[in-house]
Design an enzyme around this catalytic site. Structure first.
Site, mmCIF file in Angstrom:
data_model
loop_
_atom_site.group_PDB
_atom_site.id
_atom_site.type_symbol
_atom_site.label_atom_id
_atom_site.label_comp_id
_atom_site.label_asym_id
_atom_site.label_seq_id
_atom_site.Cartn_x
_atom_site.Cartn_y
_atom_site.Cartn_z
ATOM 1 N N ASP A 1 5.882 2.114 2.062
ATOM 2 C CA ASP A 1 4.978 0.962 2.176
ATOM 3 C C ASP A 1 4.300 1.044 3.547
ATOM 4 O OD1 ASP A 1 3.794 -1.509 2.546
ATOM 5 O OD2 ASP A 1 5.507 -2.669 1.790
ATOM 6 N N HIS A 2 3.019 1.356 3.526
ATOM 7 C CA HIS A 2 2.327 1.606 4.796
ATOM 8 C C HIS A 2 2.150 0.334 5.622
ATOM 9 C CE1 HIS A 2 0.286 3.993 7.645
ATOM 10 N NE2 HIS A 2 -0.312 4.841 6.828
ATOM 11 N N ARG A 3 2.466 -0.829 5.065
ATOM 12 C CA ARG A 3 2.417 -2.050 5.880
ATOM 13 C C ARG A 3 3.505 -2.002 6.937
ATOM 14 N NH1 ARG A 3 3.190 -6.699 1.637
ATOM 15 N NH2 ARG A 3 4.922 -5.297 1.188
ATOM 16 N N PRO B 1 0.852 -1.184 0.000
ATOM 17 C CA PRO B 1 0.000 0.000 0.000
ATOM 18 C C PRO B 1 0.896 1.245 0.000
ATOM 19 C CG PRO B 1 -0.429 -1.402 1.906
ATOM 20 C CD PRO B 1 0.784 -1.928 1.253
#
Lengths: 345, 433
Positions: free
Chosen positions: B402-404, B225
């Protein structure tokens, strides 16, 4: 192949191989027939011939079989004509007409539903004291269905002569087995029902036949259910509508091909002096002609009038069904008379 | 449905069926409920002799590319579609001349004798494949929407019901032709070439580098994401510093650019924020924090994006980085990068500003978890600390993460640190090894 070979006559051993070759040839041809538009959706079984033939080899000719749509190698070995899977995939009304001489149910497409039918057949056999067992065959995906648990529970409670055979080919369409269950084997699920569970190398036709023999004997004598997990591998696609390269990598495919039961069994028979290149070529030729024969039979029987779909539902058609049949017939005939051609056939 | 065979109409009319017969093969539903397929390539041509089950074509459906085995043994008389063409199920695709008699009887494909099967439903070859569920396709039919024209909003470029509705409600600019097939056309004579697709356009094969870049981008964008944070930094001091160092560098044969300063600033910040120099190991449910600082450098090339890898940036001087950057860039254009020079980066920097543009939203160089972008340096009006307005050299900086693995707060702290080092580059001295 390891362990003590089963006590099987040599001609039996070779016969199994002949069937494996025949059914591999059949499977590949059926795939092509679908691509050519001659049959509809087809579920290939390549890679599972040993597991299928091995398990059916233990049955008596009057035992019951309730199977999924991927068991044609075993069913053909058991006596179902080769044209049957073709009729079935072609949507022919005779697709479900198993020979009268065999106690084989039409194939079940609904995942896991045949387990319940198998339990019913086993129960009937017990009540009728026929000494028959009922074998039901299903894939690893089916073990995640409620029907699986209901069937095993009822068979266990009622002490029914039911044999549950899981063809664990590792893939439920695109879902690998380790992602659909948190247990290490299907066989261990037997513990929950306090019945015996076996896990067998299903790509070893000898091991499969040997275990299945003792299982079938026990189920017949003691009137108890047993669960058997045959560990195998689906070499091809789930069905003709599937593309396994989307979810399996080349390494796994190659490993699967290396464990191909035909390759293994051919090596064994050759080492035993039971198979040579000439015999194999002859078998291949015979397989080809058996398959050609089935395709010719399909083409001979292939085209029927639409209204005959009602004919196989009941032994005697109820009035309502007769009415529907008549109505469809009138419509199709009127359509043809309008000069629309035979398209509605 | 079991036979695609029919007698040659002309011969049938004469009532004299010769030893050579025509077999017309109709495209079946090769999948399960599909209604069209694309001819990827023909494996045979008119005049070729084929055996039963010999591959004759590769065709593509919504689901996969599949090989079509010949339904008969005989000679290919005609092909009725071109490679790249989208063809409806039920269309005659191949005509064979076969020798064997047909036991199945007359006109079993449903066409009365004398009526010519037409080459119907050949959609224009310019159509791309639309990903949509049957329900969405039905909705499109009901609303009279051509799926080809709908902007997909779903995962993997899927057209969703809401996309179709939005399209249906939007004012349509021009000829929104319905999804119905084009008019049936006459059989193409075997001697005449198939009409080429109309319209002014070129069709470029989508393969090689372009395909590889596409696959990589799709994987990155649909796995991680993406969030991009942006800011501006006053780089007056950096501009001055570089100007003052340039003569010295040139004396040593090195062209000094801003990029080595950006790399040094990035690595300094990466050492302090290890979660940005990382990757996500999904299988083992672990975040892998890397203790090496190999920085990918996005290089624009006419044949497609190349990302050479500058290794161990933390251990190299600005001068050394300048030298290596020049060499790597040259190799990238010449496509002569070695494996260590093109793989194994832990973080990537893209200087999109070198081509223009103040801001961008770069795609992460997967499986990395962040990418730093720098925009063009240009004179901009800014408000100084004392409240006065001044024209200063300003650079846009962006960080896609990467929002993870990384939250907005961490990303902002990292970017602030990078900006601090670019705004006051003398601070880099404190980090010297």
């Amino acid at each position: 192949m390891v362990g003590t070979p089963p006590n099987v006559a040599e001609d039996h051993l070779v016969d199994w191989f002949r069937w494996m070759i025949t059914m591999r040839t059949f499977d590949q041809r059926a795939w092509n027939l679908q691509r050519q538009g001659k049959i509809g959706t087809y579920a290939p079984f390549s890679g599972q011939e040993a597991a299928q033939i091995g398990c059916m080899s233990a049955l008596r000719a009057d035992d019951w079989i309730a199977s999924s749509y991927r068991e044609w190698a075993g069913l053909a070995y058991f006596g179902v004509p080769l044209v049957q899977p073709l009729l079935s995939s072609a949507g022919h009304p005779d697709g479900g007409c198993m020979p009268e001489s065999l106690n084989v149910l039409p194939i079940q497409v609904v995942i896991g539903a045949q387990l319940l039918h198998g339990v019913g057949l086993a129960w009937a056999s017990k009540l009728q004291q026929q000494g028959r067992v009922a074998m039901t065959v299903f894939g690893d995906g089916a073990t995640s269905q409620g029907d699986f648990h209901e069937a095993l529970n009822l068979a266990s409670v009622m002490k029914l002569p039911a044999i549950f055979v899981c063809q664990n080919n590792r893939w439920a369409i695109s879902l690998p087995v380790e992602r659909q269950m948190n247990v290490r084997s299907v066989a261990q699920r037997a513990l929950a029902y306090d019945i015996d569970g076996f896990r067998v190398d299903g790509n070893d036709v000898l091991a499969t036949a040997q275990v299945m023999r003792s299982v079938v004997d026990r189920v017949r004598q003691e009137q108890v259910p047993v669960l058997v997990e045959l560990v195998t591998y689906r070499l091809g696609a789930h069905t003709t509508a599937d593309d396994p390269t989307r979810y399996r990598d080349a390494g796994e495919q190659a490993a699967g091909a290396a464990a191909d039961p035909l390759v293994r069994y051919a090596a064994y028979l050759t080492a035993q002096g039971l198979l040579d290149a000439a015999a194999r070529a002859r078998m291949q030729q015979e397989a080809q002609s058996a398959v050609d024969h089935a395709v010719a039979e399909l083409e001979r029987r292939g085209r029927v009038d639409a209204w005959t779909v009602f004919d196989q539902v009941y032994a005697t058609r109820p009035a309502q069904l007769e009415e529907q049949r008549h109505e469809l017939q009138q419509r199709v005939l009127a359509h043809r008379a309008d000069g629309a051609g035979g398209g509605a056939r | 449905m079991l036979e695609g065979e029919q007698k040659d109409p002309a011969q049938a009319d004469r009532g004299a069926v010769g030893p050579i017969r025509s077999y017309q093969w109709i495209l079946p539903d090769v999948g399960e409920g599909i209604h069209e397929a694309e001819i990827v390539r023909w494996l045979v041509g008119p005049g070729d002799w084929v055996g039963l089950d010999q591959p004759i074509a590769d065709i593509q459906t919504d689901k996969s590319v599949m090989e079509i085995p010949s339904p008969v043994a005989g000679q290919v008389a005609r092909l009725f579609a071109q490679e790249g063409q989208l063809v409806r199920i039920g269309t005659v695709l191949v005509e064979f001349a076969v020798a064997a008699p047909n036991p199945a009887g007359d006109a079993p494909n449903g066409l009365p004798p004398g009526q010519s099967p037409h080459q119907a439903n050949l959609a224009p070859s310019s159509e791309r494949r639309v990903l949509a569920t049957p329900a969405v396709r039905r909705l499109a039919r009901e609303l009279g929407v051509n799926l080809q024209q709908v902007t997909p909003g779903g995962e993997g470029g899927r057209v969703r019901a809401e996309d179709v509705r939005r399209h249906a409600n939007a004012p349509q600019p021009t000829d929104d032709h319905p999804v119905e097939p084009v008019e049936p056309v006459e059989l193409v004579e075997p001697t005449a070439p198939l009409a080429s697709s109309p319209g002014r356009m070129d069709r470029v094969p989508f393969r090689g580098t372009r395909r590889a870049i596409a696959d990589h981008m799709v994987k990155a964008k649909f796995t991680a994401p993406h969030v991009t944070t942006m800011d501006e930094v006053d780089v007056a001091r950096l501009v001055a510093l570089r100007e003052s160092l340039r003569p010295e560098a040139e004396r040593r044969g090195v062209r000094l650019t801003y990029l080595p300063f950006v790399l040094k600033a990035a690595v300094t910040a990466l050492r302090e924020y290890p979660y940005l120099n990382a990757s996500l190991d999904d299988e083992r449910a672990e975040i892998v924090l890397k203790r090496e600082y190999h920085i990918g450098i996005a290089v624009d090339d006419p044949t497609g994006l190349v990302v050479p890898v500058l290794r161990d940036v933390d251990q190299k001087s600005i001068l050394q980085l300048s030298v290596e950057l020049a060499a790597l860039t040259e190799k990238a254009h010449a496509r002569t990068l070695s494996v260590p020079e093109s793989h194994g980066s832990t973080f990537t920097v893209t200087n999109f500003g070198s081509l223009g543009g103040r801001f961008a939203t770069p795609i992460i160089n997967y499986p990395e978890v962040a990418i730093l972008g720098t925009g063009r340096i240009e004179q901009r009006p800014i408000v100084l600390a004392d409240g006065s307005l001044a024209a200063r050299p300003v650079m846009g900086v962006v960080l896609t993460f990467d929002h993870r693995v990384i939250d907005g707060g961490l990303a902002a702290r990292f970017l602030n640190r990078v900006m601090g080092l670019l705004g006051y580059p003398e601070r880099l001295l404190l980090e010297m090894l």
